[in-house]
Scaffold this active site. Structure first.
Site, PDB file in Angstrom:
ATOM      1  CB  ALA A 166      -5.931 -12.558  -9.976  1.00 15.12           C
TER       2      ALA A 166
ATOM      3  CD  GLU B 176      -9.211 -16.770 -15.850  1.00 14.55           C
ATOM      4  OE1 GLU B 176      -8.911 -16.147 -14.829  1.00 14.55           O
ATOM      5  OE2 GLU B 176     -10.017 -17.704 -15.867  1.00 14.55           O
TER       6      GLU B 176
HETATM    7  N1  COA Z   1      -0.176 -10.057  -7.940  1.00 16.48           N
HETATM    8  C1  COA Z   1       0.416  -9.220  -7.083  1.00 16.48           C
HETATM    9  N2  COA Z   1       1.707  -8.841  -7.178  1.00 16.48           N
HETATM   10  C2  COA Z   1       2.412  -9.364  -8.193  1.00 16.48           C
HETATM   11  C3  COA Z   1       1.868 -10.253  -9.125  1.00 16.48           C
HETATM   12  C4  COA Z   1       0.506 -10.600  -8.972  1.00 16.48           C
HETATM   13  N3  COA Z   1      -0.098 -11.425  -9.818  1.00 16.48           N
HETATM   14  N4  COA Z   1       2.821 -10.606 -10.003  1.00 16.48           N
HETATM   15  C5  COA Z   1       3.927  -9.939  -9.641  1.00 16.48           C
HETATM   16  N5  COA Z   1       3.688  -9.195  -8.558  1.00 16.48           N
HETATM   17  C6  COA Z   1       4.607  -8.278  -7.877  1.00 16.48           C
HETATM   18  C7  COA Z   1       5.795  -9.009  -7.274  1.00 16.48           C
HETATM   19  O1  COA Z   1       5.499  -9.451  -5.959  1.00 16.48           O
HETATM   20  C8  COA Z   1       6.818  -7.906  -7.269  1.00 16.48           C
HETATM   21  O2  COA Z   1       6.522  -7.067  -6.179  1.00 16.48           O
HETATM   22  P1  COA Z   1       7.691  -6.293  -5.410  1.00 16.48           P
HETATM   23  O3  COA Z   1       8.329  -5.400  -6.422  1.00 16.48           O
HETATM   24  O4  COA Z   1       6.981  -5.602  -4.311  1.00 16.48           O
HETATM   25  O5  COA Z   1       8.618  -7.377  -4.925  1.00 16.48           O
HETATM   26  C9  COA Z   1       6.510  -7.118  -8.538  1.00 16.48           C
HETATM   27  O6  COA Z   1       5.174  -7.444  -8.875  1.00 16.48           O
HETATM   28  C10 COA Z   1       7.393  -7.439  -9.716  1.00 16.48           C
HETATM   29  O7  COA Z   1       7.405  -8.841  -9.900  1.00 16.48           O
HETATM   30  P2  COA Z   1       8.745  -9.611 -10.296  1.00 16.48           P
HETATM   31  O8  COA Z   1       8.410 -11.064 -10.231  1.00 16.48           O
HETATM   32  O9  COA Z   1       9.882  -9.114  -9.485  1.00 16.48           O
HETATM   33  O10 COA Z   1       8.956  -9.145 -11.785  1.00 16.48           O
HETATM   34  P3  COA Z   1       9.438  -9.997 -13.011  1.00 16.48           P
HETATM   35  O11 COA Z   1       9.466  -9.064 -14.165  1.00 16.48           O
HETATM   36  O12 COA Z   1      10.663 -10.762 -12.677  1.00 16.48           O
HETATM   37  O13 COA Z   1       8.291 -11.084 -13.267  1.00 16.48           O
HETATM   38  C11 COA Z   1       6.042 -11.859 -13.568  1.00 16.48           C
HETATM   39  C12 COA Z   1       7.004 -10.659 -13.580  1.00 16.48           C
HETATM   40  C13 COA Z   1       4.667 -11.335 -13.794  1.00 16.48           C
HETATM   41  C14 COA Z   1       6.427 -12.845 -14.679  1.00 16.48           C
HETATM   42  C15 COA Z   1       6.150 -12.595 -12.210  1.00 16.48           C
HETATM   43  O14 COA Z   1       6.044 -11.662 -11.155  1.00 16.48           O
HETATM   44  C16 COA Z   1       5.076 -13.625 -11.994  1.00 16.48           C
HETATM   45  O15 COA Z   1       5.207 -14.739 -12.448  1.00 16.48           O
HETATM   46  N6  COA Z   1       4.012 -13.254 -11.293  1.00 16.48           N
HETATM   47  C17 COA Z   1       2.943 -14.160 -10.961  1.00 16.48           C
HETATM   48  C18 COA Z   1       2.021 -14.306 -12.126  1.00 16.48           C
HETATM   49  C19 COA Z   1       0.872 -15.220 -11.786  1.00 16.48           C
HETATM   50  O16 COA Z   1       1.016 -16.233 -11.182  1.00 16.48           O
HETATM   51  N7  COA Z   1      -0.296 -14.801 -12.211  1.00 16.48           N
HETATM   52  C20 COA Z   1      -1.481 -15.540 -11.956  1.00 16.48           C
HETATM   53  C21 COA Z   1      -2.037 -15.103 -10.663  1.00 16.48           C
HETATM   54  S1  COA Z   1      -3.523 -15.954 -10.350  1.00 16.48           S
END
Ligand code: COA
Length: 696
Positions: free
Chosen positions: A76, A118
């Site tokens: 999300a 999901e």
């Molecule tokens: N919602 C909003 N923004 C998100 C996001 C999310 N769920 N997941 C990642 N982003 C954003 C990050 O803030 C970052 O933004 P920026 O470029 O402005 O700094 C960008 O996406 C890239 O994320 P980053 O973490 O730098 O990339 P990555 O390839 O190293 O890792 C993920 C990608 C998806 C593994 C990691 O971002 C992550 O774990 N995200 C959270 C996932 C999560 O918890 N999902 C459940 C949400 S309820």
């Protein structure tokens, strides 16, 4: 057949959803393209909902759901969680997909997390590129899956496995789930969409829908609820969401609730947790880390670091060497004698061997890593290094001698870094002919484990050296924080202030155990006095002895000094603030408490016993006050970096965001009032005036 979707290409520019129709208009491909991680925002949910609703009446064979870019939907949109929930909600979209009359196939790659998983679970079939990560990491953000993901997993792979996914938040490899109801096909090579299309074509209409809700059946599996709860709580490190979710799962299991009823309960809990203080703090920590990492890597004016030298093969040297080796960099390792070098190599190998024993590494990996290392006792060997990190012991004169030698033997373009916790890097830089190339790299012990690294800018350090080190920090998978020179830089300076307040509270008659318990119940990974015992009370004692401008107060770290002066150095002498049994067990020590009480008597300190909450607040106020002073002095230029320091250097509870976040939550007015009281009660030297408006 007159299919209205014939030749239609639907493209929503803002959310980037594209719909293609192939195979005589019977196969619809929905492609999401919403960089960077296809997070499922309100707009994306709305567009997908309309699309599925309009496709439902079409004469289709199946629908393929896929994403472009680096990943399938990674969750999300966390940014939306600080506002009111926006319609359409994810459960509505998911229900529409579940009810969709024809099979929906999800083609997965990258990190399929949270709402992304999901969404995938609402589909009838899932294909995944090999090594795709699947996870429900919501608990890491203090919430739980809010759209039935846990329930669908319980149904598809069993309650135990679903608990592992949803209550630990750890992503798992899709490969491990092949041939289960979770993953129907793995794609090892070739184009995912092509292979998914061919999978769709092979589906006959009789094996169409896989309705997980109608067949919701989770009974029959034995779960040891007590031990599961203990494990879940231990891994949660104080975050409440995992145990609350486990409780829900247990209730659903034991009461035999229907899918619909269970979903309603989980949705309610999700909404409640979404607005909790823990979830807000965890979101703050998430975005603060992301912002910092982005800043650290955002500049192009950095130098290339291929070969690194490390001087010193003691404990810190081994840990630091391991950081570079793990990042796949060539390493030249220098020690004074062959014996010391061999000892270091041996310790390095032992560290890796324990990973092999745990099955986290292979012998081949070890060989590959050791191939990267070349040891020597002569500085000449450092000639090819782009960066040399000195990791000798904490003695200014020793470090100066080493830097003179490095200056002589390293190429002109080499960056020279010192791993020091307290020493004046300006005076180290001055012994070289290149003070602009000298920088501090303060690793935390154990260096290969701790995520924090302070990049210390000395008076003359060149900008591109700092930028290169910040980018290197990220490459080493750490959180690099730029700080200026002062005693203890930002991290140890704040830590010293925290320690000083703890010691003052000890002298005021708060017992060793009461203080440690207060701070662990606040959420700190360990009590401050237990930490001192673990790291050695003499370490700080010696560092303070070298401190030039020591504070004047007589009680300054007297309890610790008294321990050292009485041979109680901590765990290593089986005695410190606690006593340690032969088994390693820690027990209370009346002797240590007596030493503290005697110090208080000598200093005629009036007892002032505090509640656990008051102890926590005094310790936090000390951190906030010192943090603000650090900002006022320009040692650190962004207040949120101080939270990163505490989250990754000192086991600060993530669900509290960090000390500066804690202060901001309390509010400037409240902090001001409390600091004024303390200033009045103690002195303005201990509780100085600070710019409170920086607290935001
Ligand atoms: N919602 C909003 N923004 C998100 C996001 C999310 N769920 N997941 C990642 N982003 C954003 C990050 O803030 C970052 O933004 P920026 O470029 O402005 O700094 C960008 O996406 C890239 O994320 P980053 O973490 O730098 O990339 P990555 O390839 O190293 O890792 C993920 C990608 C998806 C593994 C990691 O971002 C992550 O774990 N995200 C959270 C996932 C999560 O918890 N999902 C459940 C949400 S309820």
């Amino acid at each position: 057949m007159n299919n209205p979707l014939c030749h239609v290409r639907y493209l929503c520019i803002e959310t980037g959803i594209q719909l293609n129709v192939t195979d005589n208009n019977t196969l619809a491909v929905i492609e999401i393209n919403s960089p960077p991680v296809n997070a499922i925002s309100q707009q994306l949910r709305a567009e997908l909902l309309i699309l599925f609703q309009s496709l439902a009446s079409q004469d289709l064979h199946s629908v393929l759901l896929t994403c472009t870019g680096r990943t399938f939907v990674a969750g999300a949109d966390i940014k939306e969680m600080d506002t009111e929930p926006l319609e359409p909600h994810l459960p509505e979209l998911i229900a529409t997909i579940v009810r969709f009359p024809k099979p929906v196939i999800a083609a997965l790659h990258g990190t399929v997390l949270g709402g992304g998983l999901e969404l995938a679970l609402a589909c009838d079939y899932r294909l995944a590129v090999s090594k795709t990560k699947l996870g429900l990491p919501e608990v890491n953000l203090g919430i739980i899956p809010g759209a039935g993901g846990t329930l669908r997993l319980m149904n598809l792979i069993g309650v135990k496995a679903a608990i592992e996914f949803a209550c630990t938040g750890k992503p798992q490899n899709a490969d491990e789930w092949l041939n289960t109801a979770l993953i129907h096909k793995l794609v090892h090579k070739g184009d995912l969409t092509e292979q998914a299309l061919s999978f769709c074509r092979q589906l006959t209409l009789t094996e169409s829908k896989q309705n997980t809700e109608a067949d919701f059946s989770i009974q029959g599996q034995y779960i040891d609820w007590d031990s599961t709860e203990k494990r879940v709580k231990r891994l949660a490190k104080g975050v409440e969401a995992p145990a609350l979710l486990l409780n829900e799962i247990k209730a659903i299991y034991s009461l035999g609730l229907s899918f619909e009823h269970a979903l309603k309960r989980q949705r309610r809990l999700f909404l409640q947790l979404r607005d909790s203080d823990q979830a807000k703090a965890l979101r703050y920590a998430f975005f603060t880390e992301k912002k910092n990492q982005k800043l650290a890597t955002s500049t192009s004016s950095t130098r290339t670091i291929n070969t690194v030298g490390v001087v010193g093969a003691g404990n810190m040297g081994v840990g630091i060497a391991r950081c570079f080796i793990d990042a796949g960099m060539d390493l030249i390792w220098i020690e004074q004698t062959e014996e010391a070098l061999l000892r270091g190599m041996d310790n390095l190998r032992k560290g890796y061997q324990s990973k092999i024993t745990k099955g986290h590494m292979t012998e081949q990996d070890l060989d590959d890593k050791m191939q990267l290392v070349k040891g020597s006792t002569v500085y000449d060997r450092l000639a090819p290094c782009d960066l040399v990190v000195e990791a000798a012991f904490e003695d200014l004169e020793v470090k100066k001698i080493i830097f003179k030698a490095l200056d002589q033997h390293c190429k002109d373009s080499a960056i020279l870094a010192t791993n020091t916790s307290y020493l004046d890097i300006n005076s180290i830089a001055k012994v070289t002919s290149r003070p602009d190339q000298v920088v501090g790299l303060h690793f935390f012990s154990p260096a290969h484990v701790m995520k924090l690294i302070e990049i210390v800018r000395a008076e003359n350090t060149a900008d591109d050296v700092i930028k290169t080190m910040l980018a290197l920090g990220v490459k080493l998978r750490k959180y690099p924080v730029e700080v200026g020179v002062c005693f203890g830089f930002a991290a140890n300076r704040m830590y010293t202030r925290y320690g000083r307040e703890i010691q003052q509270m000890l002298l005021e008659g708060n017992s060793i155990v009461a203080i440690d318990e207060a701070m662990t119940s606040f959420g700190m990974a360990m009590g401050p006095l237990t930490v001192q015992d673990l790291s050695g009370i003499d370490i700080g004692y010696q560092a303070r002895a070298k401190q030039a401008d020591k504070p004047y107060d007589l009680g300054y770290f007297r309890p610790s000094a008294s321990m050292v002066e009485n041979g109680r150095l901590g765990r290593k002498t089986q005695a410190g603030f606690y006593q340690y049994l032969a088994s390693g067990e820690k027990v209370e020590s009346q002797e240590a408490q007596l030493l503290v009480d005697n110090e208080a008597k000598k200093l005629s300190i009036i007892p002032h016993r505090l509640t656990a909450e008051a102890i926590q607040q005094r310790a936090m106020l000390a951190l906030v006050s010192e943090g603000l002073l650090i900002i006022d002095e320009g040692i650190v230029n962004d207040i949120s970096l101080l939270d990163i320091i505490w989250l990754h250097g000192y086991g600060f509870p993530r669900f509290k965001g960090g000390p500066m976040y804690w202060g901001a939550k309390l509010g400037c007015a409240d902090i001001d009032e409390k600091l004024q009281l303390l200033r009045h009660q103690y002195s303005a030297d201990i509780w100085p005036e600070v710019t409170l408006s920086n607290l935001k």
